[in-house]
Design an enzyme around this catalytic site. Structure first.
Site, PDB file in Angstrom:
ATOM      1  N   ARG A 129       3.352   9.584  11.630  1.00  0.00           N
ATOM      2  CA  ARG A 129       2.506   8.893  10.659  1.00  0.00           C
ATOM      3  C   ARG A 129       2.024   7.688  11.444  1.00  0.00           C
ATOM      4  O   ARG A 129       2.817   6.850  11.884  1.00  0.00           O
ATOM      5  CB  ARG A 129       3.323   8.479   9.423  1.00  0.00           C
ATOM      6  CG  ARG A 129       2.616   7.502   8.477  1.00  0.00           C
ATOM      7  CD  ARG A 129       1.378   8.105   7.845  1.00  0.00           C
ATOM      8  NE  ARG A 129       0.789   7.214   6.834  1.00  0.00           N
ATOM      9  CZ  ARG A 129      -0.147   6.298   7.095  1.00  0.00           C
ATOM     10  NH1 ARG A 129      -0.614   6.135   8.325  1.00  0.00           N
ATOM     11  NH2 ARG A 129      -0.624   5.556   6.111  1.00  0.00           N
ATOM     12  N   HIS A 132       0.430   1.620  11.290  1.00  0.00           N
ATOM     13  CA  HIS A 132      -0.412   1.079  10.208  1.00  0.00           C
ATOM     14  C   HIS A 132       0.324  -0.018   9.460  1.00  0.00           C
ATOM     15  O   HIS A 132       1.493  -0.301   9.737  1.00  0.00           O
ATOM     16  CB  HIS A 132      -0.802   2.210   9.247  1.00  0.00           C
ATOM     17  CG  HIS A 132       0.360   2.692   8.411  1.00  0.00           C
ATOM     18  ND1 HIS A 132       1.334   3.519   8.913  1.00  0.00           N
ATOM     19  CD2 HIS A 132       0.710   2.446   7.110  1.00  0.00           C
ATOM     20  CE1 HIS A 132       2.233   3.773   7.965  1.00  0.00           C
ATOM     21  NE2 HIS A 132       1.877   3.125   6.865  1.00  0.00           N
ATOM     22  N   HIS A 134       0.080  -2.203   5.259  1.00  0.00           N
ATOM     23  CA  HIS A 134      -0.564  -2.207   3.941  1.00  0.00           C
ATOM     24  C   HIS A 134      -0.094  -3.377   3.103  1.00  0.00           C
ATOM     25  O   HIS A 134       0.827  -4.105   3.491  1.00  0.00           O
ATOM     26  CB  HIS A 134      -0.341  -0.884   3.206  1.00  0.00           C
ATOM     27  CG  HIS A 134       0.996  -0.263   3.469  1.00  0.00           C
ATOM     28  ND1 HIS A 134       2.167  -0.788   3.004  1.00  0.00           N
ATOM     29  CD2 HIS A 134       1.340   0.852   4.188  1.00  0.00           C
ATOM     30  CE1 HIS A 134       3.174  -0.024   3.403  1.00  0.00           C
ATOM     31  NE2 HIS A 134       2.706   0.971   4.132  1.00  0.00           N
ATOM     32  N   GLU A 138       6.973  -1.059   1.304  1.00  0.00           N
ATOM     33  CA  GLU A 138       7.254   0.380   1.348  1.00  0.00           C
ATOM     34  C   GLU A 138       8.759   0.592   1.417  1.00  0.00           C
ATOM     35  O   GLU A 138       9.429   0.097   2.318  1.00  0.00           O
ATOM     36  CB  GLU A 138       6.579   0.989   2.592  1.00  0.00           C
ATOM     37  CG  GLU A 138       7.000   2.413   2.913  1.00  0.00           C
ATOM     38  CD  GLU A 138       6.226   2.983   4.113  1.00  0.00           C
ATOM     39  OE1 GLU A 138       5.059   2.597   4.316  1.00  0.00           O
ATOM     40  OE2 GLU A 138       6.807   3.807   4.847  1.00  0.00           O
ATOM     41  N   HIS A 177       4.046  -0.781  11.054  1.00  0.00           N
ATOM     42  CA  HIS A 177       5.147   0.167  11.209  1.00  0.00           C
ATOM     43  C   HIS A 177       4.656   1.562  11.580  1.00  0.00           C
ATOM     44  O   HIS A 177       3.448   1.833  11.567  1.00  0.00           O
ATOM     45  CB  HIS A 177       5.989   0.215   9.938  1.00  0.00           C
ATOM     46  CG  HIS A 177       5.201   0.519   8.691  1.00  0.00           C
ATOM     47  ND1 HIS A 177       4.564  -0.466   7.971  1.00  0.00           N
ATOM     48  CD2 HIS A 177       4.942   1.673   8.045  1.00  0.00           C
ATOM     49  CE1 HIS A 177       3.960   0.076   6.921  1.00  0.00           C
ATOM     50  NE2 HIS A 177       4.163   1.387   6.949  1.00  0.00           N
ATOM     51  N   GLU A 200      -1.744   6.078  -0.324  1.00  0.00           N
ATOM     52  CA  GLU A 200      -1.504   6.280   1.101  1.00  0.00           C
ATOM     53  C   GLU A 200      -2.813   6.436   1.862  1.00  0.00           C
ATOM     54  O   GLU A 200      -2.868   6.268   3.073  1.00  0.00           O
ATOM     55  CB  GLU A 200      -0.651   7.551   1.299  1.00  0.00           C
ATOM     56  CG  GLU A 200       0.795   7.292   1.635  1.00  0.00           C
ATOM     57  CD  GLU A 200       0.991   6.647   2.999  1.00  0.00           C
ATOM     58  OE1 GLU A 200       1.469   5.496   3.013  1.00  0.00           O
ATOM     59  OE2 GLU A 200       0.684   7.273   4.032  1.00  0.00           O
ATOM     60  N   HIS A 314      21.364   2.873 -21.912  1.00  0.00           N
ATOM     61  CA  HIS A 314      21.183   1.563 -21.286  1.00  0.00           C
ATOM     62  C   HIS A 314      19.718   1.193 -21.268  1.00  0.00           C
ATOM     63  O   HIS A 314      18.861   1.981 -21.665  1.00  0.00           O
ATOM     64  CB  HIS A 314      21.716   1.601 -19.841  1.00  0.00           C
ATOM     65  CG  HIS A 314      20.884   2.441 -18.920  1.00  0.00           C
ATOM     66  ND1 HIS A 314      20.960   3.813 -18.893  1.00  0.00           N
ATOM     67  CD2 HIS A 314      19.924   2.123 -18.009  1.00  0.00           C
ATOM     68  CE1 HIS A 314      20.110   4.301 -18.006  1.00  0.00           C
ATOM     69  NE2 HIS A 314      19.449   3.290 -17.443  1.00  0.00           N
ATOM     70  N   HIS A 316      16.907  -1.673 -18.792  1.00  0.00           N
ATOM     71  CA  HIS A 316      16.806  -2.585 -17.651  1.00  0.00           C
ATOM     72  C   HIS A 316      16.021  -3.816 -18.080  1.00  0.00           C
ATOM     73  O   HIS A 316      14.858  -3.694 -18.467  1.00  0.00           O
ATOM     74  CB  HIS A 316      16.119  -1.898 -16.468  1.00  0.00           C
ATOM     75  CG  HIS A 316      16.808  -0.625 -16.099  1.00  0.00           C
ATOM     76  ND1 HIS A 316      17.887  -0.598 -15.238  1.00  0.00           N
ATOM     77  CD2 HIS A 316      16.618   0.649 -16.511  1.00  0.00           C
ATOM     78  CE1 HIS A 316      18.316   0.658 -15.124  1.00  0.00           C
ATOM     79  NE2 HIS A 316      17.571   1.433 -15.879  1.00  0.00           N
ATOM     80  N   GLU A 321      11.125   1.360 -14.835  1.00  0.00           N
ATOM     81  CA  GLU A 321      11.872   2.241 -13.935  1.00  0.00           C
ATOM     82  C   GLU A 321      11.009   3.432 -13.544  1.00  0.00           C
ATOM     83  O   GLU A 321      10.386   4.068 -14.398  1.00  0.00           O
ATOM     84  CB  GLU A 321      13.144   2.721 -14.655  1.00  0.00           C
ATOM     85  CG  GLU A 321      13.927   3.776 -13.881  1.00  0.00           C
ATOM     86  CD  GLU A 321      15.253   4.127 -14.576  1.00  0.00           C
ATOM     87  OE1 GLU A 321      15.699   3.357 -15.451  1.00  0.00           O
ATOM     88  OE2 GLU A 321      15.830   5.177 -14.238  1.00  0.00           O
ATOM     89  N   HIS A 360      17.219   4.107 -22.840  1.00  0.00           N
ATOM     90  CA  HIS A 360      17.196   5.514 -22.414  1.00  0.00           C
ATOM     91  C   HIS A 360      18.561   5.978 -21.937  1.00  0.00           C
ATOM     92  O   HIS A 360      19.474   5.178 -21.720  1.00  0.00           O
ATOM     93  CB  HIS A 360      16.154   5.722 -21.304  1.00  0.00           C
ATOM     94  CG  HIS A 360      16.337   4.824 -20.102  1.00  0.00           C
ATOM     95  ND1 HIS A 360      16.029   3.487 -20.121  1.00  0.00           N
ATOM     96  CD2 HIS A 360      16.801   5.078 -18.845  1.00  0.00           C
ATOM     97  CE1 HIS A 360      16.292   2.958 -18.945  1.00  0.00           C
ATOM     98  NE2 HIS A 360      16.768   3.895 -18.143  1.00  0.00           N
TER      99      HIS A 360
HETATM  100 MN    MN Z   1       3.387   2.739   5.377  1.00  0.00          MN
HETATM  101 MN    MN Z   2      17.687   3.503 -16.218  1.00  0.00          MN
END
Ligand code: MN
Ligand code: MN
Length: 420
Positions: A129, A132, A134, A138, A177, A200, A314, A316, A321, A360
């Site tokens: 890859r 590059h 961004h 990542e 990277h 991407e 639970h 968050h 998520e 959830h």
């Molecule tokens: Mn990348």
């Molecule tokens: Mn969760």
């Protein structure tokens, strides 16, 4: 009108299950459960089960129905509607190049996910890859094989490391990277970006920058003759084949050894670390800025649920998520005010989404381990356990709210198990 629709979907529930080819015992159990639950909420369900209400003489996509029984025939506790919670990498087109491929699930196909986008990529042995960078961070989890990654810190210090299945890496925003597939069969991995609209296809590529800079400027900048740059390959390279590299030590030595080595680790062995929480139901491995300091904006957990196991009820408090399902079968119900609850099924290669603070659970509905990643655009992993909450309020208060006596309440796990 919406009440009517809701009623209809609830009425459809028990006998629609007949069409799904369930075993007779399972079917009887499901029907009984349905009856009991419905009896409390919907007196007409019992009638509907014995008349013609839920018949579906029209078309059905049986393959999809078999994969998504709860999504199609929701439990009677489902109500109303919620933002999109499901998508699958098997529905998005692959960009195939010589050396590998990539495809992505972003806000474009899962519009509710504003904070995170995901990419699934394959590199054959030796393939790159392209170098590059961004605007998003990542975060990556290796699904298969081996890879070599490099990342340079803004001060010029370099990190170079090898990863294999179950490892992860982080490339902070703006850090240049590269990724290269290693032998014997390259690699496949999941990338998570802390921008829902990330693509991407929109990264800063070395080859494109060179192609769009006047050769005399490149010559002045590098001290090389301008003719050198007439021989550079056409842009973009993006994914392209290459030769398998030598050993990691050889590469490290060649780029300057300890003198230019980054002080921070950019890779992390997630799958082989001790579980953060575990029970008979499975395990939870949490990785965030506490145990992986360079991961300042993405937190995650690798969850393994044994057959019958469940990720406990639970929510968050810090972020939405974004989930990636690695193996097995499961279902999740997401509850969100006012009185909305939606249950959906998840299979390997599917993506799940839970709005910020929405309650959830995730239940293993298959016969093998359910394995998935929970990821968050946040510095720290946080979750709030319903069980803990129920156990840490005065027993009179619990009795007043749910009519559960103290004696019974003491049987609820007092600790946050993560998995049940
Ligand atoms: Mn990348
Ligand atoms: Mn969760």
């Amino acid at each position: 009108m919406s009440d009517l629709t809701d009623e209809r979907s609830m009425l459809e529930h028990p006998s629609r299950r007949n069409f799904l080819g369930m075993g007779s015992v399972a079917l009887a159990t499901a029907a009984l459960t349905g009856l009991t639950a419905n009896a409390q909420t919907q007196t007409s369900t019992k009638t509907a089960e014995h008349d013609h209400s839920s018949s579906d003489p029209g078309q059905e996509n049986k393959a999809l129905l078999a994969l998504n029984p709860n999504s199609n025939n929701p439990p009677p506790t489902d109500h109303g509607d919620i933002v999109p919670l499901w998508y699958s990498f098997d529905l998005v087109k692959k960009r195939v190049e010589e050396g590998g491929w990539t495809h992505e699930v972003t806000e474009r196909v899962l519009p509710s996910s504003k904070d995170i986008a995901g990419v699934n990529m394959r590199l054959t042995a030796g393939s790159y890859r392209e170098m590059h960078w961004h605007t998003a961070d990542e975060w990556a989890y290796v699904l298969y094989g081996k890879a070599r990654v490099t990342v340079m810190e803004p001060d010029g210090n370099m990190f170079i490391g090898d990863v294999e299945e179950g490892d992860l890496w982080i490339f902070p925003a703006g850090h240049p990277h590269s990724i290269q597939g290693l032998g014997p069969d390259g690699t496949e991995f999941l990338l998570v970006f802390n921008q829902g609209a990330f693509s991407e296809d929109g990264t800063m590529l070395l080859s494109e920058w060179i192609a769009h800079t006047p050769p005399e400027v490149l010559a002045k900048n590098t001290g090389l003759d301008a003719s050198v740059f007439s021989k550079t390959p056409g842009a973009p390279l993006y994914i392209f084949p290459g030769k398998e590299p030598g050993s990691l030590e050889q590469d490290k030595t060649e780029i300057g050894g300890q003198q230019v080595a980054a002080k921070s680790e950019y890779t992390f062995r997630l799958k082989t670390m001790e579980p953060t929480r575990s029970s008979k139901g499975g395990s939870l491995r949490i990785v965030d800025s506490h145990n992986f300091p360079v991961s300042k904006h993405i937190a995650a957990a690798l969850v393994i649920l044994k057959p019958g196991g469940m990720r406990e009820l639970h929510w968050h408090p810090q972020a939405s998520e974004w989930q990636f399902y690695i193996a097995g079968k499961g279902r999740m119900t997401v509850f969100f005010p006012v009185a909305n609850a939606r249950t959906m099924d998840f299979n390997a290669n599917d993506v799940g989404y839970v709005p910020n603070n929405a309650a959830h659970y995730i239940e293993n509905t298959g016969y093998t381990d359910l394995v998935f990643l929970e990821t968050f655009a946040s510095e720290e992993f946080q979750d709030v356990s319903l069980n803990q909450w129920l156990r840490r309020v005065p027993s009179e208060m619990l009795k007043a709210h749910l009519n559960i006596d103290k004696e019974l309440a003491l049987k609820i796990p007092a600790d946050k198990l993560g998995v049940i």
